[in-house]
Design a protein around this motif. Structure first.
Motif, PDB file in Angstrom:
ATOM      1  N   ARG A 165      25.003 -49.282  13.294  1.00  0.00           N
ATOM      2  CA  ARG A 165      26.054 -49.802  14.334  1.00  0.00           C
ATOM      3  C   ARG A 165      27.630 -49.941  13.786  1.00  0.00           C
ATOM      4  O   ARG A 165      28.644 -49.703  14.824  1.00  0.00           O
ATOM      5  CB  ARG A 165      25.315 -51.008  14.886  1.00  0.00           C
ATOM      6  CG  ARG A 165      26.263 -51.412  16.215  1.00  0.00           C
ATOM      7  CD  ARG A 165      25.498 -52.577  16.884  1.00  0.00           C
ATOM      8  NE  ARG A 165      24.359 -51.950  17.672  1.00  0.00           N
ATOM      9  CZ  ARG A 165      23.197 -52.606  18.312  1.00  0.00           C
ATOM     10  NH1 ARG A 165      23.124 -54.018  17.967  1.00  0.00           N
ATOM     11  NH2 ARG A 165      22.108 -52.117  18.986  1.00  0.00           N
ATOM     12  N   THR A 166      27.755 -50.654  12.751  1.00  0.00           N
ATOM     13  CA  THR A 166      28.961 -50.731  12.441  1.00  0.00           C
ATOM     14  C   THR A 166      29.657 -49.467  12.181  1.00  0.00           C
ATOM     15  O   THR A 166      30.768 -49.074  12.625  1.00  0.00           O
ATOM     16  CB  THR A 166      29.022 -51.417  11.064  1.00  0.00           C
ATOM     17  OG1 THR A 166      28.453 -50.744   9.947  1.00  0.00           O
ATOM     18  CG2 THR A 166      28.885 -52.800  11.043  1.00  0.00           C
ATOM     19  N   ARG A 167      29.001 -48.521  11.760  1.00  0.00           N
ATOM     20  CA  ARG A 167      29.437 -47.071  11.589  1.00  0.00           C
ATOM     21  C   ARG A 167      30.007 -46.443  13.115  1.00  0.00           C
ATOM     22  O   ARG A 167      31.147 -45.980  12.999  1.00  0.00           O
ATOM     23  CB  ARG A 167      28.551 -45.959  10.822  1.00  0.00           C
ATOM     24  CG  ARG A 167      29.229 -44.559  10.829  1.00  0.00           C
ATOM     25  CD  ARG A 167      28.445 -43.624  10.164  1.00  0.00           C
ATOM     26  NE  ARG A 167      28.991 -42.299   9.937  1.00  0.00           N
ATOM     27  CZ  ARG A 167      28.411 -41.392   9.076  1.00  0.00           C
ATOM     28  NH1 ARG A 167      27.375 -41.583   8.347  1.00  0.00           N
ATOM     29  NH2 ARG A 167      29.295 -40.277   9.139  1.00  0.00           N
ATOM     30  N   ALA A 194      24.320 -55.817  12.459  1.00  0.00           N
ATOM     31  CA  ALA A 194      23.279 -55.763  11.415  1.00  0.00           C
ATOM     32  C   ALA A 194      22.509 -54.482  11.547  1.00  0.00           C
ATOM     33  O   ALA A 194      21.717 -54.187  10.675  1.00  0.00           O
ATOM     34  CB  ALA A 194      22.738 -56.692  10.955  1.00  0.00           C
ATOM     35  N   GLU A 252      28.542 -55.809   5.759  1.00  0.00           N
ATOM     36  CA  GLU A 252      27.807 -54.790   5.580  1.00  0.00           C
ATOM     37  C   GLU A 252      27.960 -53.978   4.080  1.00  0.00           C
ATOM     38  O   GLU A 252      27.023 -53.611   3.660  1.00  0.00           O
ATOM     39  CB  GLU A 252      28.122 -53.584   6.658  1.00  0.00           C
ATOM     40  CG  GLU A 252      27.154 -52.360   6.433  1.00  0.00           C
ATOM     41  CD  GLU A 252      27.367 -51.389   7.533  1.00  0.00           C
ATOM     42  OE1 GLU A 252      26.234 -51.035   8.270  1.00  0.00           O
ATOM     43  OE2 GLU A 252      28.314 -50.546   7.640  1.00  0.00           O
ATOM     44  N   ALA A 295      21.043 -51.255  11.971  1.00  0.00           N
ATOM     45  CA  ALA A 295      21.415 -49.903  11.218  1.00  0.00           C
ATOM     46  C   ALA A 295      22.358 -48.818  11.659  1.00  0.00           C
ATOM     47  O   ALA A 295      21.795 -48.437  12.995  1.00  0.00           O
ATOM     48  CB  ALA A 295      20.219 -49.260  10.524  1.00  0.00           C
ATOM     49  N   ALA A 316      32.287 -58.040   9.702  1.00  0.00           N
ATOM     50  CA  ALA A 316      30.932 -57.208   9.797  1.00  0.00           C
ATOM     51  C   ALA A 316      31.049 -56.126   9.327  1.00  0.00           C
ATOM     52  O   ALA A 316      29.967 -55.864   8.368  1.00  0.00           O
ATOM     53  CB  ALA A 316      30.762 -56.701  11.261  1.00  0.00           C
ATOM     54  N   LEU A 317      32.316 -55.440   8.799  1.00  0.00           N
ATOM     55  CA  LEU A 317      32.328 -54.210   7.844  1.00  0.00           C
ATOM     56  C   LEU A 317      32.110 -54.836   6.259  1.00  0.00           C
ATOM     57  O   LEU A 317      31.410 -54.357   5.550  1.00  0.00           O
ATOM     58  CB  LEU A 317      33.529 -53.348   7.968  1.00  0.00           C
ATOM     59  CG  LEU A 317      33.612 -52.663   9.164  1.00  0.00           C
ATOM     60  CD1 LEU A 317      35.119 -52.369   9.210  1.00  0.00           C
ATOM     61  CD2 LEU A 317      32.816 -51.239   8.920  1.00  0.00           C
ATOM     62  N   ARG A 371      27.375 -63.243   3.962  1.00  0.00           N
ATOM     63  CA  ARG A 371      27.533 -63.432   5.551  1.00  0.00           C
ATOM     64  C   ARG A 371      27.785 -64.924   5.691  1.00  0.00           C
ATOM     65  O   ARG A 371      28.751 -65.170   6.456  1.00  0.00           O
ATOM     66  CB  ARG A 371      26.167 -62.983   6.230  1.00  0.00           C
ATOM     67  CG  ARG A 371      26.353 -63.430   7.762  1.00  0.00           C
ATOM     68  CD  ARG A 371      24.960 -62.982   8.549  1.00  0.00           C
ATOM     69  NE  ARG A 371      24.825 -63.694   9.779  1.00  0.00           N
ATOM     70  CZ  ARG A 371      24.322 -63.205  10.751  1.00  0.00           C
ATOM     71  NH1 ARG A 371      23.411 -62.307  10.477  1.00  0.00           N
ATOM     72  NH2 ARG A 371      24.185 -64.050  12.041  1.00  0.00           N
TER      73      ARG A 371
END
Length: 196
Positions: A104-106, A100, A170, A102, A166-167, A175
């Protein structure tokens, strides 16, 4: 090299990683130029190329730092008490918390595979979060009285499920629902039909 030189060298390297992270998250890998990175870091272009072969090597360092941060977050939340199933669920919750952060998933799930390649990002994941998952899954299978013959494959599949969740989280998915779904997946691995 004196200690102060070593510290300055590490500080410069970290400044480059921190600046690159900001720009890679904000603008994406392709749109981030090395002059912008060095300007944001407050260092020279020579300092960049002293520490990193090229922009891609710097991006890899950013990704590795992010992957390490995810594992640290999971380890901080892990507890030796409770069942292996409960520890896996706690690890999943810690993973979703860590993802979560900011950008990080990208970095880890979108740009990482696109820039570094699926094999390279898989190797990084295998060294960090997936290694932790494999260990927890092995404990769960042992506790459930099952075989770990397919442990590498189950780890890869469950890791992919965590990443997709996770994607989705986001992007606005619930969740709570994804955590329940992960719990169902893990519990299903303890079924008799998979443990023979």
């Amino acid at each position: 090299m004196s200690r102060s030189n070593r510290e300055r060298t590490e500080a410069t390297k970290q400044a480059l990683i921190d600046a690159a992270r900001i720009l890679f998250v904000r603008d994406g890998y392709a749109e981030t130029a090395t002059p912008d990175i060095v300007q944001t870091a407050g260092v020279t272009r020579g300092a960049l190329y002293h520490h990193f072969e090229d922009k891609k090597a710097l991006f890899r360092a950013v990704v590795e730092q992010e992957a390490e941060a995810v594992v640290r977050a999971i380890e901080e939340r892990s507890s030796p008490s409770g069942s292996a199933y409960d520890r896996l669920l706690a690890g999943a919750a810690a993973y979703f918390d860590a993802m979560a952060v900011a950008g990080r998933t990208r970095l880890l799930l979108l740009d990482g595979p696109a820039v570094l390649g699926v094999q390279a990002i898989g190797a990084i994941d295998g060294e960090y979060a997936e290694a932790s998952l494999r260990e927890g899954l092995a404990e769960f299978l042992a506790e459930a009285g099952g075989s770990d013959a397919l442990l590498p494959q189950l780890t890869t599949l469950l890791s992919a499920a965590f990443d997709r969740a996770a994607l989705a989280i986001e992007a606005g998915g619930s969740r709570r629902d994804y955590e329940q779904a992960v719990g169902t997946l893990i519990a299903g691995l303890g079924g008799d039909h998979l443990l023979r």
